[in-house]
Design an enzyme around this catalytic site. Structure first.
Site, PDB file in Angstrom:
ATOM      1  CG  ASP A 144      -5.149   5.458   2.895  1.00  0.00           C
ATOM      2  OD1 ASP A 144      -5.178   4.929   4.026  1.00  0.00           O
ATOM      3  OD2 ASP A 144      -4.225   6.195   2.515  1.00  0.00           O
ATOM      4  CG  ASN A 195       4.511  -1.695   5.096  1.00  0.00           C
ATOM      5  OD1 ASN A 195       5.581  -2.009   5.603  1.00  0.00           O
ATOM      6  ND2 ASN A 195       3.570  -2.578   4.876  1.00  0.00           N
ATOM      7  CB  CYS A 217      -0.989  -0.016   1.167  1.00  0.00           C
ATOM      8  SG  CYS A 217      -0.271   0.233   2.802  1.00  0.00           S
ATOM      9  NE  ARG A 238      -4.674   1.590   1.684  1.00  0.00           N
ATOM     10  CZ  ARG A 238      -4.632   2.337   0.598  1.00  0.00           C
ATOM     11  NH1 ARG A 238      -5.520   2.162  -0.362  1.00  0.00           N
ATOM     12  NH2 ARG A 238      -3.703   3.265   0.454  1.00  0.00           N
ATOM     13  CB  SER A 239       0.432  -3.362   2.809  1.00  0.00           C
ATOM     14  OG  SER A 239       1.185  -2.390   3.472  1.00  0.00           O
TER      15      SER A 239
END
Length: 165
Positions: A129, A14, A11, A17-18
């Site tokens: 996001d 970091n 993403c 989302r990731s």
């Protein structure tokens, strides 16, 4: 046994989302008994948060759902492409940035959108996001990640079976 298949979620920074996708997918891999064959990590397209932990709202949502939340942010590096089998972008902007960063067409082909693996086939393949919003955005993010994780696991399992065959 060393890892045979490597997946990296990406993403922007970091921290939201990731790392959420990394935690959820790692849990799915472990539940499937594939932890010795699949390596899961995450990174950001930018380095603004390198060295930071995950956003506290990400941690809260993950922990409330029973997922591990240990994480340290890092920036994705083009040099990683050769060792990765799949690079999972969380939105179309990340997809474009990663494909531009890919050193070869084969590396660019490794980049896919997470929600492509959602069996509900959403019209919008971006995971929004949640950073500038409230907890609801983080909860929605988790729901989207979980929905796509089963399809992603099936794709990784198929790739592993191809690799062994």
């Amino acid at each position: 046994m060393s890892s045979l298949y490597r997946v990296c979620f990406v993403c922007t920074g970091n921290i939201c989302r990731s790392p959420m996708a990394e935690s959820v997918f790692r849990a799915r891999v472990e539940e499937a008994g594939l932890a010795a064959a699949v390596e899961v990590d995450s990174a950001g397209t930018g380095g603004w948060h390198e060295g930071d932990g995950a956003d506290p709202r990400t941690v809260a949502v993950l922990e409330a759902a029973g997922y591990a939340s240990a994480h340290t942010a890092r920036q994705f590096q083009a040099a990683w492409f050769p060792r990765l089998d799949l690079v999972i972008a969380l939105d179309a902007g990340h997809l474009r940035a990663l494909r531009r960063l890919a050193p070869t067409p084969a590396d660019a082909a490794k980049v896919r959108l997470l929600r492509e693996y959602d069996s509900r086939r959403p019209d919008d393949t971006d995971v929004p996001d949640p950073y500038y919003g409230g907890m609801g955005g983080f909860e929605d993010c988790l729901e989207m990640v979980e929905a796509a994780s089963e399809g992603l696991l099936a794709a990784v399992r198929a790739a592993l079976e191809e690799h062994v065959a």
